[in-house]
Design an enzyme around this catalytic site. Structure first.
Site, PDB file in Angstrom:
ATOM      1  N   GLU A 161       0.836  -1.210   0.000  1.00  0.00           N
ATOM      2  CA  GLU A 161       0.000   0.000   0.000  1.00  0.00           C
ATOM      3  C   GLU A 161       0.871   1.261   0.000  1.00  0.00           C
ATOM      4  O   GLU A 161       0.602   2.211  -0.742  1.00  0.00           O
ATOM      5  CB  GLU A 161      -0.917   0.018   1.230  1.00  0.00           C
ATOM      6  CG  GLU A 161      -1.844  -1.189   1.386  1.00  0.00           C
ATOM      7  CD  GLU A 161      -2.906  -1.298   0.323  1.00  0.00           C
ATOM      8  OE1 GLU A 161      -3.078  -0.362  -0.463  1.00  0.00           O
ATOM      9  OE2 GLU A 161      -3.571  -2.364   0.269  1.00  0.00           O
ATOM     10  N   ASN A 182       1.049   3.875  -3.068  1.00  0.00           N
ATOM     11  CA  ASN A 182       0.678   5.286  -2.882  1.00  0.00           C
ATOM     12  C   ASN A 182       1.766   6.220  -3.415  1.00  0.00           C
ATOM     13  O   ASN A 182       1.476   7.204  -4.093  1.00  0.00           O
ATOM     14  CB  ASN A 182       0.464   5.592  -1.394  1.00  0.00           C
ATOM     15  CG  ASN A 182      -0.947   5.264  -0.936  1.00  0.00           C
ATOM     16  OD1 ASN A 182      -1.788   4.844  -1.729  1.00  0.00           O
ATOM     17  ND2 ASN A 182      -1.215   5.452   0.350  1.00  0.00           N
ATOM     18  N   ARG A 218      -9.404   3.091  -7.590  1.00  0.00           N
ATOM     19  CA  ARG A 218      -8.655   2.983  -6.349  1.00  0.00           C
ATOM     20  C   ARG A 218      -9.687   2.912  -5.225  1.00  0.00           C
ATOM     21  O   ARG A 218     -10.668   3.656  -5.218  1.00  0.00           O
ATOM     22  CB  ARG A 218      -7.729   4.196  -6.139  1.00  0.00           C
ATOM     23  CG  ARG A 218      -6.717   4.434  -7.252  1.00  0.00           C
ATOM     24  CD  ARG A 218      -5.744   3.298  -7.417  1.00  0.00           C
ATOM     25  NE  ARG A 218      -5.099   2.939  -6.172  1.00  0.00           N
ATOM     26  CZ  ARG A 218      -4.540   1.759  -5.941  1.00  0.00           C
ATOM     27  NH1 ARG A 218      -4.575   0.817  -6.862  1.00  0.00           N
ATOM     28  NH2 ARG A 218      -3.975   1.501  -4.792  1.00  0.00           N
TER      29      ARG A 218
END
Lengths: 144, 115
Positions: free
Chosen positions: A46, A50, A105
């Site tokens: 993650e 990002n 997303r």
């Protein structure tokens, strides 16, 4: 055991799996259980995603730096980009918040990091970049 | 990377990949193309060969749910590992996409129209 590794990744999503493989290998000597291992791999996935997608808008010319540190049984993962930064960190950390809904997303990145790691710190300056620092203690394996 | 099969007019999708931001791009276009061409209204995802999934996979499933919903259909999941189930529960996805231990139960669920 204390240890440290620094990895620089081009801002391409193909490198997210590489970050996961590295963190899994880095903590392997501590013999984490499958839940700890999955939690850490997911949180790293993650954070690096990002940085690549939100920080850099998937620009492979840019660099994401991941620093892994082990102090005894505490893992610290620092993921830094020099991308667009986050202007409102509390809102960005809210579940389901995303600036990229058209890319499907889910907006769960920070929620996953917070649920699967012990601590999550975010430092960001708009226009300068973001550093996400994750920590997690890995428990000693108990004899069956 | 993705095995597809149509059974009882349900599109069964069996990815064999780690599902992250990179792999979802290709999975999405392959699944949408297959669903568009098919007469199916429902999709069942078999996760037996998925070793890892992050929140990109949740986005992928929500997107496919919306595609099925447009045709009046639904989506179900089978063979989620205990680790993936934790992510699935955390995401709140269980409210719209049900998970089952066997393919037969998943097929019965979507064919029955239960939510």
């Amino acid at each position: 055991m204390n240890n440290r590794v620094v990895l620089e990744l081009a801002g391409h999503t193909v490198n997210v799996s590489l970050a996961r493989v590295l963190v899994a290998a880095f903590i392997a000597p501590l013999d984490p259980d499958i839940t700890e291992l999955t939690d850490i791999k997911t949180a790293v996935s993650e954070a690096v995603t990002n940085a690549i997608i939100h920080g850099y808008g998937e620009d492979a010319r840019k660099t994401v730096r991941m620093t892994l540190t082990l102090n005894d049984r505490t893992l610290t993962v620092e993921v830094t980009d020099n991308g667009i930064g986050i202007s409102d960190i509390p809102t960005a950390r809210e579940p389901l918040f995303t600036t990229l809904s058209d890319m499907e997303r889910s907006g769960l990145g920070f929620t996953v990091m917070e649920s699967f790691m012990d601590t999550v710190d975010v430092i960001s300056t708009p226009g300068m970049g973001t550093t996400v620092t994750l920590t997690k203690s890995i428990h000693e394996a108990t004899e069956a | 990377m993705l095995h597809q099969e149509i059974r009882k007019k349900v599109l069964i999708l069996s990815p064999s990949a780690e599902i992250d931001a990179h792999s979802t791009e290709r999975l999405r276009s392959t699944i949408d193309h297959a669903f568009e061409k098919s007469p199916c209204t429902h999709m069942v995802f078999d996760f037996a060969n998925v070793g890892f999934m992050d929140s990109s996979g949740i986005g992928l499933l929500i997107g496919r749910y919306k595609q099925a919903e447009k045709r009046g259909g639904s989506v179900a999941l089978v063979n989620l590992s205990a680790e993936m189930k934790r992510l699935y529960t955390l995401s709140g996805l269980a409210k719209i996409i049900a998970t089952f231990p066997t393919m037969d139960e998943a097929l019965a669920h979507v064919k029955g129209g239960a939510q």
